[in-house]
Design a protein around this motif. Structure first.
Motif, PDB file in Angstrom:
ATOM      1  N   ARG A  48      43.546  -5.744  31.689  1.00  0.00           N
ATOM      2  CA  ARG A  48      42.669  -4.671  31.040  1.00  0.00           C
ATOM      3  C   ARG A  48      42.646  -3.233  31.555  1.00  0.00           C
ATOM      4  NH1 ARG A  48      36.859  -6.115  31.709  1.00  0.00           N
ATOM      5  NH2 ARG A  48      37.201  -4.735  33.264  1.00  0.00           N
ATOM      6  N   ASP A  49      42.394  -3.269  32.655  1.00  0.00           N
ATOM      7  CA  ASP A  49      42.004  -1.879  33.355  1.00  0.00           C
ATOM      8  C   ASP A  49      43.572  -1.152  33.556  1.00  0.00           C
ATOM      9  OD1 ASP A  49      39.430  -2.711  33.644  1.00  0.00           O
ATOM     10  OD2 ASP A  49      39.615  -2.986  35.883  1.00  0.00           O
ATOM     11  N   LEU A  50      44.690  -1.928  33.593  1.00  0.00           N
ATOM     12  CA  LEU A  50      45.790  -1.166  33.687  1.00  0.00           C
ATOM     13  C   LEU A  50      46.054  -0.448  32.205  1.00  0.00           C
ATOM     14  CD1 LEU A  50      48.103  -3.380  35.899  1.00  0.00           C
ATOM     15  CD2 LEU A  50      47.139  -1.280  36.327  1.00  0.00           C
ATOM     16  N   ARG A  51      45.802  -1.273  31.095  1.00  0.00           N
ATOM     17  CA  ARG A  51      46.007  -0.745  29.819  1.00  0.00           C
ATOM     18  C   ARG A  51      45.301   0.620  29.700  1.00  0.00           C
ATOM     19  NH1 ARG A  51      46.819  -6.317  28.393  1.00  0.00           N
ATOM     20  NH2 ARG A  51      44.462  -6.636  28.033  1.00  0.00           N
ATOM     21  N   GLU A  52      43.981   0.486  30.401  1.00  0.00           N
ATOM     22  CA  GLU A  52      43.140   1.700  30.113  1.00  0.00           C
ATOM     23  C   GLU A  52      43.879   2.937  30.841  1.00  0.00           C
ATOM     24  OE1 GLU A  52      38.678   3.482  30.941  1.00  0.00           O
ATOM     25  OE2 GLU A  52      39.073   1.298  30.902  1.00  0.00           O
ATOM     26  N   GLY A 175      47.087   7.333  37.054  1.00  0.00           N
ATOM     27  CA  GLY A 175      45.635   6.992  37.598  1.00  0.00           C
ATOM     28  C   GLY A 175      45.140   8.379  38.230  1.00  0.00           C
ATOM     29  N   MET A 176      45.848   9.560  38.217  1.00  0.00           N
ATOM     30  CA  MET A 176      45.529  10.967  38.723  1.00  0.00           C
ATOM     31  C   MET A 176      46.087  11.922  37.889  1.00  0.00           C
ATOM     32  SD  MET A 176      43.879  10.974  41.850  1.00  0.00           S
ATOM     33  CE  MET A 176      42.804  12.053  42.610  1.00  0.00           C
ATOM     34  N   GLU A 177      46.836  11.754  36.771  1.00  0.00           N
ATOM     35  CA  GLU A 177      47.620  12.785  35.811  1.00  0.00           C
ATOM     36  C   GLU A 177      47.355  12.030  34.464  1.00  0.00           C
ATOM     37  OE1 GLU A 177      48.796  15.884  36.311  1.00  0.00           O
ATOM     38  OE2 GLU A 177      47.415  15.616  37.743  1.00  0.00           O
ATOM     39  N   PRO A 178      47.342  13.172  33.426  1.00  0.00           N
ATOM     40  CA  PRO A 178      47.228  12.691  32.051  1.00  0.00           C
ATOM     41  C   PRO A 178      48.492  11.812  31.945  1.00  0.00           C
ATOM     42  CG  PRO A 178      46.791  14.848  32.257  1.00  0.00           C
ATOM     43  CD  PRO A 178      46.945  14.549  33.557  1.00  0.00           C
ATOM     44  N   LEU A 258      41.436   0.226  41.423  1.00  0.00           N
ATOM     45  CA  LEU A 258      41.468   0.276  40.042  1.00  0.00           C
ATOM     46  C   LEU A 258      40.358   0.519  39.359  1.00  0.00           C
ATOM     47  CD1 LEU A 258      43.355   0.816  37.471  1.00  0.00           C
ATOM     48  CD2 LEU A 258      43.762  -1.551  37.335  1.00  0.00           C
ATOM     49  N   ARG A 259      39.425  -0.178  39.460  1.00  0.00           N
ATOM     50  CA  ARG A 259      38.061  -0.147  39.090  1.00  0.00           C
ATOM     51  C   ARG A 259      37.323   1.018  39.626  1.00  0.00           C
ATOM     52  NH1 ARG A 259      35.577   0.316  35.076  1.00  0.00           N
ATOM     53  NH2 ARG A 259      37.277  -1.196  34.308  1.00  0.00           N
ATOM     54  N   ALA A 260      37.337   1.438  40.929  1.00  0.00           N
ATOM     55  CA  ALA A 260      36.767   2.569  41.480  1.00  0.00           C
ATOM     56  C   ALA A 260      37.434   3.830  40.548  1.00  0.00           C
ATOM     57  CB  ALA A 260      37.175   2.696  42.948  1.00  0.00           C
ATOM     58  N   ALA A 261      38.600   4.068  40.347  1.00  0.00           N
ATOM     59  CA  ALA A 261      39.389   5.044  39.613  1.00  0.00           C
ATOM     60  C   ALA A 261      38.677   5.171  38.280  1.00  0.00           C
ATOM     61  CB  ALA A 261      40.810   4.930  39.684  1.00  0.00           C
ATOM     62  N   LEU A 262      38.619   4.153  37.478  1.00  0.00           N
ATOM     63  CA  LEU A 262      38.135   4.044  36.160  1.00  0.00           C
ATOM     64  C   LEU A 262      36.528   4.305  36.280  1.00  0.00           C
ATOM     65  CD1 LEU A 262      40.214   1.250  34.730  1.00  0.00           C
ATOM     66  CD2 LEU A 262      40.589   3.442  34.525  1.00  0.00           C
ATOM     67  N   ASP A 263      35.836   4.019  37.132  1.00  0.00           N
ATOM     68  CA  ASP A 263      34.382   4.225  37.239  1.00  0.00           C
ATOM     69  C   ASP A 263      34.373   5.772  37.522  1.00  0.00           C
ATOM     70  OD1 ASP A 263      33.733   1.817  36.903  1.00  0.00           O
ATOM     71  OD2 ASP A 263      33.070   1.198  38.964  1.00  0.00           O
ATOM     72  N   THR A 268      37.746  13.318  35.690  1.00  0.00           N
ATOM     73  CA  THR A 268      37.207  13.916  36.719  1.00  0.00           C
ATOM     74  C   THR A 268      38.167  13.834  37.942  1.00  0.00           C
ATOM     75  OG1 THR A 268      35.097  12.795  36.151  1.00  0.00           O
ATOM     76  CG2 THR A 268      35.567  13.431  38.620  1.00  0.00           C
ATOM     77  N   ARG A 269      38.876  12.695  38.059  1.00  0.00           N
ATOM     78  CA  ARG A 269      40.128  12.561  38.934  1.00  0.00           C
ATOM     79  C   ARG A 269      41.142  13.950  38.922  1.00  0.00           C
ATOM     80  NH1 ARG A 269      40.394   7.898  42.020  1.00  0.00           N
ATOM     81  NH2 ARG A 269      42.900   7.547  41.720  1.00  0.00           N
ATOM     82  N   GLN A 270      41.518  14.148  37.583  1.00  0.00           N
ATOM     83  CA  GLN A 270      42.565  15.199  37.287  1.00  0.00           C
ATOM     84  C   GLN A 270      41.966  16.313  37.817  1.00  0.00           C
ATOM     85  OE1 GLN A 270      43.290  14.495  33.254  1.00  0.00           O
ATOM     86  NE2 GLN A 270      43.719  12.308  33.464  1.00  0.00           N
ATOM     87  N   ALA A 271      40.659  16.550  37.571  1.00  0.00           N
ATOM     88  CA  ALA A 271      40.105  17.788  38.113  1.00  0.00           C
ATOM     89  C   ALA A 271      39.932  18.005  39.447  1.00  0.00           C
ATOM     90  CB  ALA A 271      38.660  17.973  37.297  1.00  0.00           C
ATOM     91  N   ARG A 272      39.619  16.866  40.227  1.00  0.00           N
ATOM     92  CA  ARG A 272      39.631  16.962  41.681  1.00  0.00           C
ATOM     93  C   ARG A 272      40.928  17.397  42.340  1.00  0.00           C
ATOM     94  NH1 ARG A 272      39.972  12.339  45.051  1.00  0.00           N
ATOM     95  NH2 ARG A 272      39.666  10.670  43.347  1.00  0.00           N
ATOM     96  N   VAL A 273      42.220  16.795  41.660  1.00  0.00           N
ATOM     97  CA  VAL A 273      43.194  16.993  42.332  1.00  0.00           C
ATOM     98  C   VAL A 273      43.570  18.485  42.141  1.00  0.00           C
ATOM     99  CG1 VAL A 273      44.678  16.401  40.485  1.00  0.00           C
ATOM    100  CG2 VAL A 273      45.691  16.295  42.677  1.00  0.00           C
TER     101      VAL A 273
END
Length: 389
Positions: A48-52, A175-178, A258-263, A268-273
């Motif tokens: 489920r999380d990978l699909r997201e 997980g870090m880019e669109p 993966l759950r930490a990334a989605l949380d 937010t991750r894209q902006a951070r990088v």
């Protein structure tokens, strides 16, 4: 004798990345069997999380291969290519070339679309070679070897409606880019656990569209790679029947990361990088470091490729940094001694590890103002991000 420096070493490489604390804790949990109901429940959450993460449709098969991202690459060709198939590969770096080699080993007739090192693939060049005989188009989204971001959405538009499958290497982007698998029309995507997710190496998260799975079912011959046969993969992940023993604790660690990334939130991750990339470029520019990729829109945010200042002893400085507990990666092949490739994925895309780099570089290069410049850039970029547009 091996010296344990795990509390000191800083990984600033294009992979692996520092393990997320939640993933580190998950590694220590007691072992369960790979057919245990708790493991199957965990795997369902991972799917489920990978699909997201991939932006995939509900019908997309998501799973983990027991190997690194290169196994994800190979599994796509092994399952979706048969001898004699025409495969168009976009190659503007080491990993695009690896795609071409793998496709050829599985019997494909490979057509290459190339671009000079440091430049993105031109969609017009793809269009010029794309016809109804092409069964697959394969492209690396973020070319790790040169720090180039290829225009996958534009290439995907060309592929739609042709009958060809689209395979995308998302090793340094997912997980870090669109990434929007469903909207773009990607049929097969893969990454590595140790990249943007900051999980331990050893797993390749994959996503297989319904169209790709239909192509797999229509094969004339069984896939030559038994271990990653998509049918066997589906049997385990969907029907919960035995295929092979999966690395259970790596599944737990990947799930936690993966759950930490989605949380945290993908936006937010894209902006951070991007913030960290601007900070590092600003800090190092006065020393003579400059972007290797000429056009800003072609620069891969998660792997910052910087051309070295004239006269810098690449191997010597990186060796000295390694003695101080910091790993920095240089160029590959033609770019060796020309660039550094700084990883900005997952847990490495934060101020703390790069402040450590600046501290050590300041001493090695005799630049006492480097840390203060870094700190000022961080504060200015944070303030800019917090100000209304």
């Amino acid at each position: 004798m091996f010296e344990d420096t795990h509390d000191e070493h800083v990984l600033l490489t294009p992979g692996p990345t520092p393990i997320h604390p939640r993933a580190q804790r998950a590694l220590t949990r007691p072992m369960l069997g790979h057919m245990d109901p708790e493991v199957f429940a965990l795997n369902s959450e991972i799917q489920r999380d990978l699909r997201e993460m991939y932006g995939a449709d509900e019908g997309t098969l998501t799973a983990l291969l027991a190997g690194t991202g290169s196994l994800g690459m190979e599994a796509g060709f092994a399952n979706l290519v048969e001898a004699g198939d025409e495969v168009l590969v976009c190659a503007n770096g080491s990993f695009g070339r690896r795609m071409a080699e793998m496709a050829a080993r599985y019997g494909a007739k490979v057509r290459l679309v190339t671009a000079p090192l440091g430049e993105a693939i031109d969609p017009a060049d793809v269009a010029a070679q794309l016809d109804d005989s092409v069964s697959m188009v394969a492209v690396v989204h973020g070319e790790t070897s040169t720090g180039v971001l290829n225009p996958v959405p534009e290439i995907a538009k060309l592929v739609r409606g042709t009958g060809a499958l689209l395979t995308v290497d998302a090793v340094t982007t997912a997980g870090m880019e669109p990434f929007d698998m469903a909207k773009w029309g990607v049929d097969y995507a893969y990454t590595g656990a140790q990249k943007c997710l900051s999980a331990p190496p050893g797993l390749a998260p994959v996503a297989i569209s319904e169209r790709a799975f239909s192509r797999f079912r229509a094969r004339r011959t069984p896939p030559p790679l038994w271990y990653c046969d998509f049918g066997g993969l589906r049997d385990y992940w969907v029907d919960h029947s035995y295929h092979h023993t999966v690395p259970v604790n790596l599944h737990f660690a990947l799930h936690a990361a993966l759950r930490a990334a989605l949380d945290e939130g993908l936006d937010t991750r894209q902006a951070r990088v991007r913030l960290m990339g601007r900070v590092i470029e600003r800090t190092l520019a006065p020393l003579g470091f400059s972007p290797y990729v000429r056009r800003p829109q072609d620069r891969l945010p998660t792997v910052l490729a910087l051309r070295l200042p004239e006269g810098l002893d690449d191997a010597g400085v990186r060796g000295a940094l390694r003695q101080r507990g910091i790993s920095v990666t240089g160029g590959l092949g033609p770019t060796a001694g020309v660039i550094w490739r700084l990883g900005l994925m997952g847990e490495s895309a934060r101020p703390e590890p790069y402040r450590r780099l600046m501290t050590e570089l300041a001493g090695l290069l005799g630049e006492p103002g480097l840390v203060a410049r870094f700190d000022a850039a961080v504060q200015e970029e944070l303030a800019r991000d917090l100000l209304p547009a």
